[in-house]
Scaffold this active site. Structure first.
Site, PDB file in Angstrom:
ATOM      1  N   SER A 127       0.827  -1.206   0.000  1.00 48.05           N
ATOM      2  CA  SER A 127       0.000   0.000   0.000  1.00 48.05           C
ATOM      3  C   SER A 127       0.862   1.257   0.000  1.00 48.05           C
ATOM      4  O   SER A 127       1.922   1.293   0.627  1.00 48.05           O
ATOM      5  CB  SER A 127      -0.889   0.000   1.247  1.00 48.05           C
ATOM      6  OG  SER A 127      -1.474   1.270   1.445  1.00 48.05           O
ATOM      7  N   TYR A 151      -2.083   5.041  -4.140  1.00 45.04           N
ATOM      8  CA  TYR A 151      -3.112   6.034  -3.854  1.00 45.04           C
ATOM      9  C   TYR A 151      -2.630   7.289  -4.550  1.00 45.04           C
ATOM     10  O   TYR A 151      -1.630   7.884  -4.171  1.00 45.04           O
ATOM     11  CB  TYR A 151      -3.277   6.250  -2.343  1.00 45.04           C
ATOM     12  CG  TYR A 151      -4.245   5.277  -1.715  1.00 45.04           C
ATOM     13  CD1 TYR A 151      -5.479   5.024  -2.318  1.00 45.04           C
ATOM     14  CD2 TYR A 151      -3.954   4.620  -0.526  1.00 45.04           C
ATOM     15  CE1 TYR A 151      -6.384   4.137  -1.747  1.00 45.04           C
ATOM     16  CE2 TYR A 151      -4.854   3.735   0.043  1.00 45.04           C
ATOM     17  CZ  TYR A 151      -6.061   3.500  -0.583  1.00 45.04           C
ATOM     18  OH  TYR A 151      -6.950   2.631  -0.028  1.00 45.04           O
ATOM     19  N   THR A 177      -5.736   2.050  -6.907  1.00 46.19           N
ATOM     20  CA  THR A 177      -7.010   1.928  -6.181  1.00 46.19           C
ATOM     21  C   THR A 177      -7.877   3.156  -6.453  1.00 46.19           C
ATOM     22  O   THR A 177      -7.467   4.288  -6.182  1.00 46.19           O
ATOM     23  CB  THR A 177      -6.749   1.748  -4.675  1.00 46.19           C
ATOM     24  OG1 THR A 177      -5.986   0.558  -4.497  1.00 46.19           O
ATOM     25  CG2 THR A 177      -8.050   1.647  -3.893  1.00 46.19           C
ATOM     26  N   LYS A 260      -8.068  -1.141  -9.318  1.00 49.03           N
ATOM     27  CA  LYS A 260      -8.716  -1.827  -8.188  1.00 49.03           C
ATOM     28  C   LYS A 260      -9.938  -1.053  -7.725  1.00 49.03           C
ATOM     29  O   LYS A 260      -9.877   0.167  -7.549  1.00 49.03           O
ATOM     30  CB  LYS A 260      -7.708  -1.958  -7.035  1.00 49.03           C
ATOM     31  CG  LYS A 260      -8.245  -2.598  -5.759  1.00 49.03           C
ATOM     32  CD  LYS A 260      -7.107  -2.911  -4.801  1.00 49.03           C
ATOM     33  CE  LYS A 260      -7.560  -3.569  -3.510  1.00 49.03           C
ATOM     34  NZ  LYS A 260      -8.073  -2.628  -2.520  1.00 49.03           N
ATOM     35  N   SER A 282     -13.510  -5.433  -6.714  1.00 50.24           N
ATOM     36  CA  SER A 282     -13.314  -5.273  -5.266  1.00 50.24           C
ATOM     37  C   SER A 282     -14.235  -4.185  -4.771  1.00 50.24           C
ATOM     38  O   SER A 282     -14.450  -3.188  -5.469  1.00 50.24           O
ATOM     39  CB  SER A 282     -11.858  -4.854  -5.000  1.00 50.24           C
ATOM     40  OG  SER A 282     -11.682  -4.377  -3.674  1.00 50.24           O
ATOM     41  N   HIS A 284     -13.394  -3.123  -1.652  1.00 51.14           N
ATOM     42  CA  HIS A 284     -12.527  -2.695  -0.550  1.00 51.14           C
ATOM     43  C   HIS A 284     -12.930  -3.402   0.750  1.00 51.14           C
ATOM     44  O   HIS A 284     -12.847  -2.850   1.833  1.00 51.14           O
ATOM     45  CB  HIS A 284     -12.629  -1.170  -0.385  1.00 51.14           C
ATOM     46  CG  HIS A 284     -11.368  -0.482   0.033  1.00 51.14           C
ATOM     47  ND1 HIS A 284     -10.565   0.206  -0.845  1.00 51.14           N
ATOM     48  CD2 HIS A 284     -10.773  -0.363   1.243  1.00 51.14           C
ATOM     49  CE1 HIS A 284      -9.540   0.730  -0.177  1.00 51.14           C
ATOM     50  NE2 HIS A 284      -9.640   0.381   1.089  1.00 51.14           N
ATOM     51  N   SER A 316     -12.493  -9.219  -1.741  1.00 53.93           N
ATOM     52  CA  SER A 316     -13.551  -8.820  -0.803  1.00 53.93           C
ATOM     53  C   SER A 316     -14.376 -10.023  -0.358  1.00 53.93           C
ATOM     54  O   SER A 316     -15.337 -10.423  -1.025  1.00 53.93           O
ATOM     55  CB  SER A 316     -14.457  -7.717  -1.366  1.00 53.93           C
ATOM     56  OG  SER A 316     -13.692  -6.537  -1.596  1.00 53.93           O
ATOM     57  N   GLY A 317     -13.957 -10.595   0.737  1.00 49.81           N
ATOM     58  CA  GLY A 317     -14.711 -11.687   1.353  1.00 49.81           C
ATOM     59  C   GLY A 317     -14.063 -13.060   1.296  1.00 49.81           C
ATOM     60  O   GLY A 317     -14.605 -14.013   1.853  1.00 49.81           O
ATOM     61  N   ILE A 318     -12.902 -13.170   0.647  1.00 47.34           N
ATOM     62  CA  ILE A 318     -12.236 -14.481   0.570  1.00 47.34           C
ATOM     63  C   ILE A 318     -11.765 -14.895   1.977  1.00 47.34           C
ATOM     64  O   ILE A 318     -11.012 -14.161   2.623  1.00 47.34           O
ATOM     65  CB  ILE A 318     -11.008 -14.421  -0.376  1.00 47.34           C
ATOM     66  CG1 ILE A 318     -11.420 -14.125  -1.813  1.00 47.34           C
ATOM     67  CG2 ILE A 318     -10.172 -15.697  -0.255  1.00 47.34           C
ATOM     68  CD1 ILE A 318     -11.926 -15.293  -2.611  1.00 47.34           C
ATOM     69  N   ARG A 339      -8.173  -9.184   5.146  1.00 50.43           N
ATOM     70  CA  ARG A 339      -8.210  -9.323   6.610  1.00 50.43           C
ATOM     71  C   ARG A 339      -7.602 -10.622   7.143  1.00 50.43           C
ATOM     72  O   ARG A 339      -6.917 -10.581   8.181  1.00 50.43           O
ATOM     73  CB  ARG A 339      -9.640  -9.146   7.109  1.00 50.43           C
ATOM     74  CG  ARG A 339     -10.147  -7.693   6.951  1.00 50.43           C
ATOM     75  CD  ARG A 339     -11.524  -7.541   7.540  1.00 50.43           C
ATOM     76  NE  ARG A 339     -12.161  -6.273   7.276  1.00 50.43           N
ATOM     77  CZ  ARG A 339     -12.825  -5.959   6.170  1.00 50.43           C
ATOM     78  NH1 ARG A 339     -12.919  -6.826   5.174  1.00 50.43           N
ATOM     79  NH2 ARG A 339     -13.401  -4.773   6.049  1.00 50.43           N
TER      80      ARG A 339
HETATM   81  C1  LIG Z   1      -7.116  -2.684   7.502  1.00 53.80           C
HETATM   82  C2  LIG Z   1      -7.278  -2.559   6.023  1.00 53.80           C
HETATM   83  C3  LIG Z   1      -6.538  -1.600   5.336  1.00 53.80           C
HETATM   84  C4  LIG Z   1      -6.646  -1.499   3.951  1.00 53.80           C
HETATM   85  N1  LIG Z   1      -5.837  -0.607   3.281  1.00 53.80           N
HETATM   86  C5  LIG Z   1      -5.875  -0.578   1.933  1.00 53.80           C
HETATM   87  C6  LIG Z   1      -4.964   0.229   1.220  1.00 53.80           C
HETATM   88  O1  LIG Z   1      -4.108   0.890   1.781  1.00 53.80           O
HETATM   89  N2  LIG Z   1      -5.058   0.233  -0.142  1.00 53.80           N
HETATM   90  C7  LIG Z   1      -5.993  -0.504  -0.819  1.00 53.80           C
HETATM   91  O2  LIG Z   1      -6.041  -0.478  -2.047  1.00 53.80           O
HETATM   92  N3  LIG Z   1      -6.852  -1.310  -0.146  1.00 53.80           N
HETATM   93  C8  LIG Z   1      -6.805  -1.360   1.207  1.00 53.80           C
HETATM   94  N4  LIG Z   1      -7.649  -2.214   1.855  1.00 53.80           N
HETATM   95  C9  LIG Z   1      -8.564  -3.085   1.091  1.00 53.80           C
HETATM   96  C10 LIG Z   1      -7.890  -4.405   0.713  1.00 53.80           C
HETATM   97  O3  LIG Z   1      -6.897  -4.214  -0.266  1.00 53.80           O
HETATM   98  C11 LIG Z   1      -8.910  -5.399   0.130  1.00 53.80           C
HETATM   99  O4  LIG Z   1      -9.619  -4.806  -0.931  1.00 53.80           O
HETATM  100  C12 LIG Z   1      -9.899  -5.921   1.154  1.00 53.80           C
HETATM  101  O5  LIG Z   1      -9.306  -6.085   2.427  1.00 53.80           O
HETATM  102  C13 LIG Z   1     -10.455  -7.260   0.672  1.00 53.80           C
HETATM  103  O6  LIG Z   1     -11.428  -7.724   1.497  1.00 53.80           O
HETATM  104  P1  LIG Z   1     -11.192  -8.825   2.656  1.00 53.80           P
HETATM  105  O7  LIG Z   1     -10.553  -8.093   3.797  1.00 53.80           O
HETATM  106  O8  LIG Z   1     -12.572  -9.268   2.945  1.00 53.80           O
HETATM  107  O9  LIG Z   1     -10.305  -9.922   2.095  1.00 53.80           O
HETATM  108  C14 LIG Z   1      -7.550  -2.345   3.247  1.00 53.80           C
HETATM  109  C15 LIG Z   1      -8.289  -3.295   3.950  1.00 53.80           C
HETATM  110  C16 LIG Z   1      -8.150  -3.417   5.321  1.00 53.80           C
HETATM  111  C17 LIG Z   1      -8.942  -4.498   6.020  1.00 53.80           C
HETATM  112  O1  LIG Z   2      -8.449   1.847   5.518  1.00 49.12           O
HETATM  113  C1  LIG Z   2      -8.535   1.560   4.316  1.00 49.12           C
HETATM  114  O2  LIG Z   2      -9.364   0.734   3.894  1.00 49.12           O
HETATM  115  C2  LIG Z   2      -7.675   2.185   3.347  1.00 49.12           C
HETATM  116  O3  LIG Z   2      -7.710   1.773   2.244  1.00 49.12           O
HETATM  117  C3  LIG Z   2      -6.774   3.284   3.646  1.00 49.12           C
HETATM  118  C4  LIG Z   2      -7.131   4.587   3.375  1.00 49.12           C
HETATM  119  C5  LIG Z   2      -6.259   5.621   3.629  1.00 49.12           C
HETATM  120  C6  LIG Z   2      -5.003   5.377   4.084  1.00 49.12           C
HETATM  121  C7  LIG Z   2      -4.642   4.054   4.347  1.00 49.12           C
HETATM  122  C8  LIG Z   2      -5.510   3.002   4.111  1.00 49.12           C
END
Ligand SMILES: Cc1cc2nc3c(=O)[nH]c(=O)nc-3n(C[C@H](O)[C@H](O)[C@H](O)COP(=O)(O)O)c2cc1C
Ligand SMILES: O=C(O)C(=O)c1ccccc1
Length: 389
Positions: A127, A151, A177, A260, A282, A284, A316-318, A339
């Site tokens: 990220s 980002y 993203t 994404k 996705s 997210h 998302s959800g795996i 997660r």
């Molecule tokens: C704590 C957390 C932080 C995340 N931060 C980012 C991020 O920095 N950039 C991004 O593209 N997606 C971020 N995501 C989304 C994940 O890339 C992903 O799309 C998502 O976790 C998939 O779903 P799942 O948690 O059910 O597997 C974040 C998700 C979580 C849970």
């Molecule tokens: O928390 C998130 O889901 C996320 O994608 C995020 C957004 C901003 C900064 C870092 C992570």
């Protein structure tokens, strides 16, 4: 070479010495354990989602509405789960999703996760909002495959600097993203007034960047820290971006690019028309638009719209190997998992992430074998039926 499913025998054999796995092998059980280990704020940040969390629940429910119809007597003795996606050879169709601020889950954060990914040979997607820099994570990841998630900041010069640093540090594909032009309404975070970035956590890539430093009057110290954080907040996203802006990315990144956060087939078509190599279906993890369609329900229409003009990935959800089989059967070339590995990181650092990846791969391998399939490319919609239950 041993098959991923051999992990199952390894566990049973350890039982002869009275040892059982330290972490549960049903990955859906990790969340409850992580809740006990983490602060309420850090846990809420990971587990939480947007609004009423309806979309986060829908993501899981969508998997339950598809059931696998196993096939018999098809010689499944040898399986090969490997795929090539976004120019990367991987031993299984699984990548570690970009997740920001991983130091709130374990002090080694992204370094530990990137080491576990490298040991498994699975792509680590870093990220932009990480606790360790592009270069530090590349070093930890070593020879492992790695992709960079952008980002896209307002400042174009900063965007170019991120892309140049990522390319120089060996990140081979770019994930952009699109679904986070703002952070969504997230009650768990709001109720605890928790935003780690405002404490400077998760800004390593910004603070270490020469373009960012120039904008805040030099390297970030106690003297300009607040200015730097405010500059980050003002620059983090650019909600004015449109499809026309993608040409800029194409000009500044030589490798494959995947968008994404795609959910609509027309957006997937536009991505292809803009010369993108892939889309990641996705939402997210339900963290952005509460009430949005379950990501799995958005997958097949996108696959159909894209055809073989680009690669479709999914997240998302795996949570299980069977979930991976279902997403592949509906047309994904690979999945990203979020997660579950974050909870593994919280519970056991690098070893915890390794546990999650091995369980997921073993369960995927066994589910393929037991349902009569030997390669990801063999999986198709005929493997699934709808179920109302
Ligand atoms: C704590 C957390 C932080 C995340 N931060 C980012 C991020 O920095 N950039 C991004 O593209 N997606 C971020 N995501 C989304 C994940 O890339 C992903 O799309 C998502 O976790 C998939 O779903 P799942 O948690 O059910 O597997 C974040 C998700 C979580 C849970
Ligand atoms: O928390 C998130 O889901 C996320 O994608 C995020 C957004 C901003 C900064 C870092 C992570």
């Amino acid at each position: 070479m041993s098959a991923p499913a051999d992990f199952q025998n390894e566990i049973y054999l350890k039982g002869l010495g009275d040892a059982v796995p330290e972490l549960p092998t049903d990955l859906t059980g990790l969340e409850a354990l992580a809740e006990r280990r983490l602060s309420s704020a850090a846990f809420g940040y990971a587990a939480g989602a947007a609004g009423s969390e309806a979309t986060a629940r829908a993501n899981r429910a969508a998997f339950d509405r598809w059931r696998i119809v196993p096939r018999m007597l098809r010689d499944v003795a040898e399986r090969d789960l490997s795929v090539r996606v976004l120019g990367t050879d991987m031993p299984a169709p699984v990548a570690l999703a970009p997740v920001g601020v991983q130091s709130i889950f374990h002090p080694d954060g992204e370094l530990a996760a990137a080491r576990a990914a490298a040991a498994a040979g699975l792509p680590y997607v870093l990220s932009t909002a990480a606790s360790y820099s592009i270069e530090e994570v590349a070093e930890a990841n070593g020879d492992g495959p790695r992709w960079y998630q952008l980002y896209w900041p307002k400042d174009r010069e900063l965007a170019v600097s991120f892309l140049e640093r990522a390319a120089a540090a060996g990140y081979s594909a770019l994930v952009v993203t699109l679904d986070t032009v703002a952070l969504a309404w997230r009650p768990r975070d709001l109720d605890q007034a928790y935003l780690p970035f405002l404490r400077g956590i998760g800004l390593a890539n910004y603070f270490s960047d020469p373009v960012f430093q120039k904008a805040v009057g030099g390297p970030v110290t106690d003297a300009n820290r607040e200015t730097a954080i405010l500059h980050w907040a003002a620059n983090f996203s650019n909600p004015s971006l449109t499809w026309d802006d993608l040409a800029f990315l194409r000009d500044h990144w030589r490798g494959p690019i995947a968008l994404k956060g795609i959910q609509h087939p027309d957006d997937a078509r536009r991505a292809v028309d803009a010369g993108m190599d892939g889309v990641i279906v996705s939402n997210h993890g339900g963290r952005q638009v509460d009430g949005a369609v379950a990501s799995l329900d958005a997958l097949a229409p996108v696959v159909e719209a894209v055809g073989d003009r680009a690669e479709v990935l999914f997240d998302s959800g795996i949570r299980t190997g069977a979930d991976v089989v279902k997403a592949l059967a509906l047309g994904a070339k690979a999945v990203l998992v979020g997660r579950p590995y974050v909870y593994g990181l919280a519970l056991g650092g690098q070893a915890g992430v390794t546990h999650v990846l091995r369980c997921l791969q073993a369960e995927l391998d066994l589910t393929m074998m037991l349902s009569g399939h030997t390669r990801p490319g063999d999986l198709g919609p005929d493997l699934l039926v709808r179920s109302d239950a």
